[in-house]
Design a protein around this motif. Sequence first.
Motif, PDB file in Angstrom:
ATOM      1  N   SER A 132       0.819  -1.212   0.000  1.00 32.33           N
ATOM      2  CA  SER A 132       0.000   0.000   0.000  1.00 32.33           C
ATOM      3  C   SER A 132       0.851   1.259   0.000  1.00 32.33           C
ATOM      4  N   ASN A 133       2.166   1.087   0.074  1.00 32.54           N
ATOM      5  CA  ASN A 133       3.068   2.231   0.119  1.00 32.54           C
ATOM      6  C   ASN A 133       3.177   2.874  -1.259  1.00 32.54           C
TER       7      ASN A 133
ATOM      8  N   VAL B  12       5.560   4.760  -2.426  1.00 37.03           N
ATOM      9  CA  VAL B  12       6.909   4.620  -2.994  1.00 37.03           C
ATOM     10  C   VAL B  12       7.046   3.263  -3.683  1.00 37.03           C
ATOM     11  N   PHE B  13       6.506   2.214  -3.049  1.00 35.57           N
ATOM     12  CA  PHE B  13       6.547   0.879  -3.633  1.00 35.57           C
ATOM     13  C   PHE B  13       5.756   0.842  -4.945  1.00 35.57           C
ATOM     14  N   GLU B  14       4.592   1.473  -4.954  1.00 39.15           N
ATOM     15  CA  GLU B  14       3.781   1.506  -6.172  1.00 39.15           C
ATOM     16  C   GLU B  14       4.503   2.255  -7.289  1.00 39.15           C
ATOM     17  N   MET B  15       5.131   3.385  -6.952  1.00 39.89           N
ATOM     18  CA  MET B  15       5.863   4.146  -7.961  1.00 39.89           C
ATOM     19  C   MET B  15       7.052   3.355  -8.491  1.00 39.89           C
ATOM     20  N   PHE B  16       7.695   2.572  -7.608  1.00 40.35           N
ATOM     21  CA  PHE B  16       8.810   1.731  -8.053  1.00 40.35           C
ATOM     22  C   PHE B  16       8.330   0.690  -9.058  1.00 40.35           C
ATOM     23  N   VAL B  17       7.192   0.066  -8.773  1.00 37.60           N
ATOM     24  CA  VAL B  17       6.644  -0.948  -9.684  1.00 37.60           C
ATOM     25  C   VAL B  17       6.262  -0.310 -11.012  1.00 37.60           C
ATOM     26  N   VAL B  18       5.647   0.864 -10.964  1.00 40.41           N
ATOM     27  CA  VAL B  18       5.278   1.571 -12.194  1.00 40.41           C
ATOM     28  C   VAL B  18       6.530   1.901 -13.007  1.00 40.41           C
ATOM     29  N   SER B  19       7.593   2.329 -12.338  1.00 38.92           N
ATOM     30  CA  SER B  19       8.845   2.645 -13.028  1.00 38.92           C
ATOM     31  C   SER B  19       9.419   1.406 -13.707  1.00 38.92           C
ATOM     32  N   VAL B  20       9.333   0.268 -13.023  1.00 35.15           N
ATOM     33  CA  VAL B  20       9.835  -0.980 -13.611  1.00 35.15           C
ATOM     34  C   VAL B  20       9.013  -1.363 -14.836  1.00 35.15           C
ATOM     35  N   ILE B  21       7.689  -1.162 -14.768  1.00 35.82           N
ATOM     36  CA  ILE B  21       6.825  -1.478 -15.907  1.00 35.82           C
ATOM     37  C   ILE B  21       7.181  -0.596 -17.102  1.00 35.82           C
TER      38      ILE B  21
ATOM     39  N   VAL C  27       4.658 -10.292  -2.683  1.00 32.53           N
ATOM     40  CA  VAL C  27       4.384  -9.317  -1.625  1.00 32.53           C
ATOM     41  C   VAL C  27       2.890  -9.054  -1.523  1.00 32.53           C
ATOM     42  N   ARG C  28       2.231  -8.878  -2.665  1.00 28.64           N
ATOM     43  CA  ARG C  28       0.799  -8.612  -2.647  1.00 28.64           C
ATOM     44  C   ARG C  28       0.006  -9.799  -2.127  1.00 28.64           C
ATOM     45  N   PHE C  29       0.479 -11.022  -2.463  1.00 23.65           N
ATOM     46  CA  PHE C  29      -0.238 -12.222  -2.005  1.00 23.65           C
ATOM     47  C   PHE C  29      -0.079 -12.414  -0.503  1.00 23.65           C
ATOM     48  N   ILE C  30       1.161 -12.276  -0.014  1.00 17.24           N
ATOM     49  CA  ILE C  30       1.389 -12.457   1.425  1.00 17.24           C
ATOM     50  C   ILE C  30       0.697 -11.358   2.222  1.00 17.24           C
ATOM     51  N   GLY C  31       0.651 -10.153   1.648  1.00 25.96           N
ATOM     52  CA  GLY C  31       0.010  -9.044   2.350  1.00 25.96           C
ATOM     53  C   GLY C  31      -1.502  -9.077   2.319  1.00 25.96           C
TER      54      GLY C  31
END
Length: 272
Positions: A18-19, A21-30, A69-73
Amino acid sequence: MSKLTNQKLQDYFFRLRSNKVFEMFVVSVIIFSALMVGAKTYELPPVLLTVTNILDWTITFIFMAEITVRFIGEPRKRDFFKNGWNVFDTLIVLVSVIPIDNSDMAVIGRLVRIFRVLRMISIIPELRTLLNSLLKALPQLGYVMLMMFIIFYIYAAIGSTFFAKVDPFLWGDISISMLTLFRVMTFEDWTDVMYDTMEVYPLSWIYYFTFICLTAFAFLNMVIGIVVSTLEEEHRLQDAERAEAEGEPTLKELQAEIQELKALIKEQHSVR
């Protein structure tokens, strides 16, 4: 002790997914993954090709870690795959593991890596809202498209009947006439088509004028109106869900409370 550790781990991953920064990192990787797909369409030196392959596997590993991470969370694990976006993301990541080499599966592997760009929709809520609105509007849009097809068919039959001798290439049969009308609707040099027929039929401008009014103006505005209306409804539903999740009263609850207050006021006035 094990349950406590698992709970802490779940809470940590829940906060992580839900962070922002984490979401922006994933978007950057995409986005970087999309650029990698584009780069591989060029002729690259062997060294750069090796680097891009290593980066490609690194991106796949990051995506797998993000899904984990999304599954465990997820508070309730069985609800994870009830979400269509989670299923979509998982399939994209799993199929991305297909190795890209000289085998017959190489083309499929490259195509799947292209579709990883679609994960932007599942990550960014605004894009999910747009897509959900479009899907919900499809039934209504289907009727509009059906009506538009009927108009196209009628005008194509008329055009093929009258204008086939003028320009067989554009009006030779009804299917070609429908393609010509699509060109007219999109305003792609449509005046050239009209002036050619006006040399033989001076009043043929009425044909084009009425067709454009019906399709380019009326029907396309109807399509826009349906999509915008559905998008507003989707936003209202999201606001209601967000208010319910945060414990805030929804619009229906507020209306019910207002009605109760009105009833109490009426009772007090009647007692007096």
